[in-house]
Design a protein around this motif. Sequence first.
Motif, mmCIF file in Angstrom:
data_model
loop_
_atom_site.group_PDB
_atom_site.id
_atom_site.type_symbol
_atom_site.label_atom_id
_atom_site.label_comp_id
_atom_site.label_asym_id
_atom_site.label_seq_id
_atom_site.Cartn_x
_atom_site.Cartn_y
_atom_site.Cartn_z
ATOM 1 N N ASP A 1 0.884 -0.851 -0.077
ATOM 2 C CA ASP A 1 0.072 -0.080 0.078
ATOM 3 C C ASP A 1 0.818 1.428 0.133
ATOM 4 O O ASP A 1 1.976 1.240 0.586
ATOM 5 C CB ASP A 1 -0.950 -0.060 1.122
ATOM 6 C CG ASP A 1 -1.895 -0.812 1.341
ATOM 7 O OD1 ASP A 1 -2.524 -0.953 0.110
ATOM 8 O OD2 ASP A 1 -2.426 -1.440 2.308
ATOM 9 N N PRO A 2 0.262 2.537 -0.724
ATOM 10 C CA PRO A 2 1.193 3.534 -0.686
ATOM 11 C C PRO A 2 1.620 4.082 0.647
ATOM 12 O O PRO A 2 3.058 4.708 0.642
ATOM 13 C CB PRO A 2 0.222 4.545 -1.395
ATOM 14 C CG PRO A 2 -0.509 3.689 -2.086
ATOM 15 C CD PRO A 2 -0.973 2.432 -1.439
ATOM 16 N N GLU A 3 0.861 4.159 1.678
ATOM 17 C CA GLU A 3 1.198 4.657 3.116
ATOM 18 C C GLU A 3 2.303 3.816 3.667
ATOM 19 O O GLU A 3 3.255 4.125 4.193
ATOM 20 C CB GLU A 3 0.069 4.658 3.914
ATOM 21 C CG GLU A 3 0.396 5.161 5.152
ATOM 22 C CD GLU A 3 -0.669 5.276 6.173
ATOM 23 O OE1 GLU A 3 -0.696 5.505 7.397
ATOM 24 O OE2 GLU A 3 -1.850 5.047 5.730
ATOM 25 N N ASP A 4 2.307 2.389 3.188
ATOM 26 C CA ASP A 4 3.205 1.502 3.936
ATOM 27 C C ASP A 4 4.591 1.487 2.938
ATOM 28 O O ASP A 4 5.976 1.512 3.554
ATOM 29 C CB ASP A 4 2.804 -0.026 3.726
ATOM 30 C CG ASP A 4 1.700 -0.333 4.799
ATOM 31 O OD1 ASP A 4 1.666 0.445 5.783
ATOM 32 O OD2 ASP A 4 0.967 -1.329 4.255
ATOM 33 N N LYS A 5 4.435 1.781 1.566
ATOM 34 C CA LYS A 5 5.685 2.127 0.992
ATOM 35 C C LYS A 5 6.474 3.443 1.346
ATOM 36 O O LYS A 5 7.583 3.810 1.605
ATOM 37 C CB LYS A 5 5.403 2.688 -0.406
ATOM 38 C CG LYS A 5 5.063 1.413 -1.265
ATOM 39 C CD LYS A 5 4.391 1.696 -2.869
ATOM 40 C CE LYS A 5 4.055 0.779 -3.594
ATOM 41 N NZ LYS A 5 3.749 1.034 -4.830
ATOM 42 N N LEU A 6 5.627 4.613 1.985
ATOM 43 C CA LEU A 6 6.318 5.776 2.618
ATOM 44 C C LEU A 6 6.873 5.516 3.834
ATOM 45 O O LEU A 6 7.801 5.994 4.054
ATOM 46 C CB LEU A 6 5.025 6.908 2.448
ATOM 47 C CG LEU A 6 5.554 8.287 2.706
ATOM 48 C CD1 LEU A 6 6.352 8.672 1.565
ATOM 49 C CD2 LEU A 6 4.373 9.111 2.781
ATOM 50 N N ASN A 7 6.341 4.630 4.685
ATOM 51 C CA ASN A 7 6.737 4.506 6.017
ATOM 52 C C ASN A 7 8.071 3.643 5.772
ATOM 53 O O ASN A 7 9.081 3.800 6.459
ATOM 54 C CB ASN A 7 5.624 3.593 6.645
ATOM 55 C CG ASN A 7 4.583 4.226 7.372
ATOM 56 O OD1 ASN A 7 4.622 5.519 7.415
ATOM 57 N ND2 ASN A 7 3.435 3.693 7.462
ATOM 58 N N ALA A 8 8.215 2.854 4.832
ATOM 59 C CA ALA A 8 9.316 2.027 4.396
ATOM 60 C C ALA A 8 10.667 2.990 4.101
ATOM 61 O O ALA A 8 11.551 2.836 4.782
ATOM 62 C CB ALA A 8 9.170 0.662 3.441
ATOM 63 N N ALA A 9 10.179 3.777 3.087
ATOM 64 C CA ALA A 9 11.123 5.047 2.719
ATOM 65 C C ALA A 9 11.651 5.655 3.857
ATOM 66 O O ALA A 9 12.936 6.121 4.016
ATOM 67 C CB ALA A 9 10.605 5.622 1.581
ATOM 68 N N GLU A 10 10.796 6.056 4.628
ATOM 69 C CA GLU A 10 11.201 6.750 5.860
ATOM 70 C C GLU A 10 11.991 6.241 6.795
ATOM 71 O O GLU A 10 13.173 6.714 7.368
ATOM 72 C CB GLU A 10 10.101 7.458 6.464
ATOM 73 C CG GLU A 10 10.295 8.461 7.654
ATOM 74 C CD GLU A 10 9.013 8.949 8.358
ATOM 75 O OE1 GLU A 10 9.174 9.830 9.170
ATOM 76 O OE2 GLU A 10 7.759 8.698 8.132
ATOM 77 N N THR A 11 11.798 4.775 6.902
ATOM 78 C CA THR A 11 12.569 4.012 7.564
ATOM 79 C C THR A 11 14.197 3.933 7.386
ATOM 80 O O THR A 11 14.990 4.043 7.766
ATOM 81 C CB THR A 11 11.832 2.787 7.863
ATOM 82 O OG1 THR A 11 10.687 2.803 8.658
ATOM 83 C CG2 THR A 11 12.921 1.800 8.723
ATOM 84 N N ALA A 12 14.029 3.789 5.700
ATOM 85 C CA ALA A 12 15.388 3.705 5.281
ATOM 86 C C ALA A 12 15.973 5.227 5.438
ATOM 87 O O ALA A 12 17.174 5.019 5.694
ATOM 88 C CB ALA A 12 15.199 3.347 3.828
ATOM 89 N N LEU A 13 15.297 6.319 5.128
ATOM 90 C CA LEU A 13 16.374 7.498 5.406
ATOM 91 C C LEU A 13 16.764 7.780 6.663
ATOM 92 O O LEU A 13 17.929 8.250 6.773
ATOM 93 C CB LEU A 13 15.313 8.732 4.917
ATOM 94 C CG LEU A 13 14.821 8.853 3.648
ATOM 95 C CD1 LEU A 13 14.200 10.105 3.457
ATOM 96 C CD2 LEU A 13 16.037 8.715 2.533
#
Length: 205
Positions: free
Chosen positions: A145-157
Amino acid sequence: MDQRVLLSKISHFWDWFQENEQMFKEVTDPQALVEAMDNQILEFGMFSWEVGEGKTRPYYLLVSPNGNGNRLEISYKLMEAAPDLRDWEFHYCKPPRAWDYRIEVYDQFLVSQQIDASEWEYVLVKTPDNLVEVIIQANNMSNVDPEDKLNAAETALIKILGEELVIDYLCALEVVSEFSPEHEHYCQAMRTLRRNFEKLIGKGR
């Protein structure tokens, strides 16, 4: 928070921590430990915390402002006032970490997946006020899901840059399946992100 109140809470916290530090070294009741620490940390606001094996000393205590700049000022003051304890190192936010670029996410069927963030690419866009927009192309999360994609990207950053740089300089984060024509020629591999981010904001070598 009123500064006198804050200073009083900080003093109380470190008095409590020094009295109870052994509890974190010899964990006999994990639930009681978490509840006790939560009660102390949440006195300052919506912070999170970690205790683990330190790099320069046997243990570390980390208090995270959870991505909030105002709370970052508080966690900084809290850790600035930390006593010099032989076995402890202290962190006021999540530092950059050496990691394997693996992130656990859940797809649309709530099935856990291990995503390799090193396969992503990114583009950095600097704003006139020295902030940075990060655009990430992540083709290995098509069922997320888009929100989970964003959360994953934020975790990586946060793992790559550390929480302080993310709070101070990140103005926008976007996850796309394909870069726009204006950006596709500037994309780079994720393992270069920290070096190029720091260079862009004038902190790199």
